[in-house]
Design a protein around this motif. Structure first.
Motif, PDB file in Angstrom:
ATOM      1  N   GLY A   1     -17.481  26.923 -27.291  1.00 46.45           N
ATOM      2  CA  GLY A   1     -17.652  28.325 -26.926  1.00 46.45           C
ATOM      3  C   GLY A   1     -16.725  28.728 -25.792  1.00 46.45           C
ATOM      4  N   LEU A   2     -16.596  27.854 -24.797  1.00 46.89           N
ATOM      5  CA  LEU A   2     -15.697  28.141 -23.680  1.00 46.89           C
ATOM      6  C   LEU A   2     -14.243  28.194 -24.148  1.00 46.89           C
ATOM      7  CD1 LEU A   2     -17.227  25.959 -20.825  1.00 46.89           C
ATOM      8  CD2 LEU A   2     -17.187  28.456 -20.976  1.00 46.89           C
TER       9      LEU A   2
ATOM     10  N   GLN B   1     -13.145  29.122 -27.057  1.00 43.20           N
ATOM     11  CA  GLN B   1     -12.949  30.409 -27.738  1.00 43.20           C
ATOM     12  C   GLN B   1     -12.807  31.547 -26.724  1.00 43.20           C
ATOM     13  OE1 GLN B   1     -16.225  30.765 -30.446  1.00 43.20           O
ATOM     14  NE2 GLN B   1     -15.320  29.362 -31.945  1.00 43.20           N
ATOM     15  N   LYS B   2     -13.621  31.512 -25.682  1.00 46.25           N
ATOM     16  CA  LYS B   2     -13.532  32.554 -24.662  1.00 46.25           C
ATOM     17  C   LYS B   2     -12.199  32.503 -23.932  1.00 46.25           C
ATOM     18  CE  LYS B   2     -18.444  33.183 -23.749  1.00 46.25           C
ATOM     19  NZ  LYS B   2     -19.526  33.108 -22.751  1.00 46.25           N
ATOM     20  N   VAL B   3     -11.743  31.305 -23.602  1.00 42.54           N
ATOM     21  CA  VAL B   3     -10.458  31.163 -22.917  1.00 42.54           C
ATOM     22  C   VAL B   3      -9.332  31.655 -23.815  1.00 42.54           C
ATOM     23  CG1 VAL B   3      -8.788  29.470 -22.039  1.00 42.54           C
ATOM     24  CG2 VAL B   3     -11.183  29.325 -21.356  1.00 42.54           C
ATOM     25  N   ASP B   4      -9.384  31.325 -25.101  1.00 44.45           N
ATOM     26  CA  ASP B   4      -8.366  31.820 -26.031  1.00 44.45           C
ATOM     27  C   ASP B   4      -8.346  33.343 -26.067  1.00 44.45           C
ATOM     28  OD1 ASP B   4      -7.546  29.279 -26.707  1.00 44.45           O
ATOM     29  OD2 ASP B   4      -8.626  29.217 -28.629  1.00 44.45           O
ATOM     30  N   GLY B   5      -9.534  33.952 -26.107  1.00 43.98           N
ATOM     31  CA  GLY B   5      -9.614  35.410 -26.102  1.00 43.98           C
ATOM     32  C   GLY B   5      -9.066  36.010 -24.823  1.00 43.98           C
ATOM     33  N   LEU B   6      -9.403  35.393 -23.692  1.00 43.83           N
ATOM     34  CA  LEU B   6      -8.916  35.890 -22.403  1.00 43.83           C
ATOM     35  C   LEU B   6      -7.402  35.713 -22.274  1.00 43.83           C
ATOM     36  CD1 LEU B   6     -11.738  34.629 -20.026  1.00 43.83           C
ATOM     37  CD2 LEU B   6     -11.260  36.991 -20.673  1.00 43.83           C
TER      38      LEU B   6
END
Length: 69
Positions: free
Chosen positions: A18-19, A21-26
């Protein structure tokens, strides 16, 4: 005991996924922000050049009017 450790490891892996994916989005959003900022700087430089040209034209017009007047 082994099952408990495996269960915790799966939970950690899920959290890390999950982290990730969030880092990729950011990271993608930050790239977009950087592109927008670069575009704003380019626009500002272009406007500065245009203002300088207009200023030069106004100065030439003023000099001509003083000569004619």
């Amino acid at each position: 005991m082994t099952d408990l450790v495996l269960e915790h490891l799966r939970g950690i892996r899920s959290s890390l996924d999950g982290l990730h994916q969030k880092v990729d989005g950011l990271t993608e959003r930050m790239g977009n922000v950087e592109q927008s900022i670069a575009h704003l700087y380019a626009n500002g430089a272009e406007q500065s050049v245009r203002i300088d040209r207009l200023s030069n034209r106004v100065e030439r017009i003023e000099r001509r009017l003083e000569l004619a007047g």
